[in-house]
Design an enzyme around this catalytic site. Structure first.
Site, PDB file in Angstrom:
ATOM      1  N   GLU A 159       0.861  -1.192   0.000  1.00  0.00           N
ATOM      2  CA  GLU A 159       0.000   0.000   0.000  1.00  0.00           C
ATOM      3  C   GLU A 159       0.889   1.231   0.000  1.00  0.00           C
ATOM      4  O   GLU A 159       1.857   1.302   0.764  1.00  0.00           O
ATOM      5  CB  GLU A 159      -0.902   0.005   1.236  1.00  0.00           C
ATOM      6  CG  GLU A 159      -1.752   1.258   1.414  1.00  0.00           C
ATOM      7  CD  GLU A 159      -2.616   1.196   2.671  1.00  0.00           C
ATOM      8  OE1 GLU A 159      -3.011   0.072   3.076  1.00  0.00           O
ATOM      9  OE2 GLU A 159      -2.896   2.260   3.264  1.00  0.00           O
ATOM     10  N   GLU A 164      -2.714  11.208   3.551  1.00  0.00           N
ATOM     11  CA  GLU A 164      -3.752  10.992   4.542  1.00  0.00           C
ATOM     12  C   GLU A 164      -3.745  12.175   5.496  1.00  0.00           C
ATOM     13  O   GLU A 164      -2.681  12.698   5.839  1.00  0.00           O
ATOM     14  CB  GLU A 164      -3.529   9.708   5.335  1.00  0.00           C
ATOM     15  CG  GLU A 164      -3.673   8.429   4.545  1.00  0.00           C
ATOM     16  CD  GLU A 164      -3.486   7.215   5.431  1.00  0.00           C
ATOM     17  OE1 GLU A 164      -4.502   6.601   5.822  1.00  0.00           O
ATOM     18  OE2 GLU A 164      -2.329   6.884   5.733  1.00  0.00           O
TER      19      GLU A 164
END
Length: 410
Positions: A159, A164
């Protein structure tokens, strides 16, 4: 005919991609050659009528809840929580509602939102991946722009979190890698914080990675804040030299951000201006790489023999100065590769021309800051002694941001 806003957005995206993926400097008349340097492999500027759904040829909409992170939202289908605004944006909206008695892992769902991905429609392997977005604000908000490796077998398949943000950190975003033995809270990453207490929710910002074999570099608005290579994983497996697909989502609550509270105002929106993936392949025949004093990266004497020094020299348009910047991480001229002599990683290791071997001393990343970096050494291509004289040898050196480490391709 495209709208003026769409044309403006495309031009800005193309310029941004060119600046990052190919370190292109001031505009030039040779538009065709420059355009060939940066190839757009995926682009969405979200033009369309207000209220319409995203382009289904590019995106699929995920539905349901997410027990893994203990998030609170239910992701809905269609355009209910992900719609175009008619002004060239995708708007992902999180609401405190449950219009269809959705059921979540914790009981009756309290929130709705949306999550989109390109699985089965588009995957990337290397290049410049970016999105220009304005994030929401408030406790419990968790917007993200990220990628998953294919086929998905998390965390072993990998990932890459490009951006974020958690609502309790309004001024900070995070970039993180997850893989086998370094997933969840053990991910490898760093944060980027805006100066002077600015909040990311106050304006649009561009979040990007420059991704090459064995190297991923993160930037915000062109400011590089971390670079990761296999050396950062402590012997654990690097799983990022393969295709990944893109994901955009706005989560509500979860282990990391915590749940919304009385201070959280709904609805909240993640507004996306564009998403693009570009590669840095140069046109056939190559292009010059200009640096200190406007001079060029040059193969001494135009000699294609192994070990020929690579130097700074007046730009003359010869084959000795025409370089191909490849998505495989190599930089080539005269049929051979830019090579760090003796596989060196120390400051002052010289660079030369050598047969292309696929070795880490022949892999390079062009960053948003216009550095040309050898990821193995985590050092920059550098003009020795900051000397602009013809014949000055090029080397690698710790990245300083100096003019002798800034390069323009094309």
């Amino acid at each position: 005919m495209p709208s003026s806003r769409r044309l403006r957005t495309w031009l800005l995206a193309a310029l941004s991609a060119a600046l990052v993926a190919s370190a292109v400097g001031p505009a030039r008349a040779d538009v065709e050659a420059d355009a060939a340097i940066t190839a757009v492999t995926f682009s969405d500027t979200f033009d369309g009528a207000a209220g319409s759904a995203v382009d289904s040829s590019k995106w699929q909409i995920e539905t349901g809840d997410n027990v893994n992170n203990h998030e609170r939202q239910y992701y809905t289908a269609g355009n209910r929580n992900a719609a175009l605004d008619g002004q060239g944006h995708l708007v992902i909206t999180a609401r405190r509602e449950n219009p269809a008695n959705y059921q979540c892992w914790y009981g009756t769902c309290q929130y709705t939102s949306a999550r989109l991905n390109t699985s089965g429609k588009f995957t990337a392997q290397y290049g410049h991946v970016e999105a220009r977005m304005k994030v929401p604000r408030g406790q419990g908000m968790w917007p993200a722009f990220w990628m998953l490796g294919t086929p998905v077998n998390w965390p072993d398949s990998g990932e890459i979190d490009i951006m974020e943000n958690v609502g309790f950190e309004p001024s900070t975003v995070h970039g993180t890698l997850h893989g086998p033995g370094y997933s969840g809270s053990g991910g490898i990453g760093a944060g980027y914080t805006l100066p002077n207490g600015q909040a990311f929710a106050d304006a649009f910002h561009t979040f990007a990675v420059d991704w090459a074999p064995d190297s991923i570099t993160w930037s915000v608005d062109g400011n590089v804040y971390q670079r990761r290579t296999p050396a950062d994983l402590g012997g654990r497996q690097w799983v990022f030299n393969k295709p990944f697909f893109l994901i955009l989502n706005l989560a509500v609550g979860g282990y990391w951000p915590g749940d919304p509270d009385g201070s959280t105002v709904f609805p909240q929106q993640l507004v996306v201006d564009h998403v693009s993936v570009t590669t840095a392949d140069s046109p056939t025949g190559g292009a010059p790489i200009r640096g200190l004093a406007g001079k060029c990266v040059d193969v001494a004497g135009a000699n294609p023999a192994n070990g020929t020094p690579v130097q700074l020299y007046d730009c003359n348009g010869t084959a000795a100065q025409r370089w191909t910047v490849g998505s495989d991480g190599t930089i080539r001229a005269l049929g051979k590769c830019l090579d760090v002599t003796g596989n060196g990683t120390a400051d002052g290791s010289t660079v030369q021309l050598w047969d292309c071997t696929g070795g880490p001393n022949q892999r390079w990343t062009v960053t948003a800051a216009r550095d040309i970096v050898n990821p193995q050494a985590d050092k920059c291509l550098d003009v020795t002694g900051n000397n602009s004289a013809n014949g000055t040898r090029l080397q690698i050196w710790s990245c300083t941001g100096g003019a002798n480490q800034k390069w323009t391709v094309g």
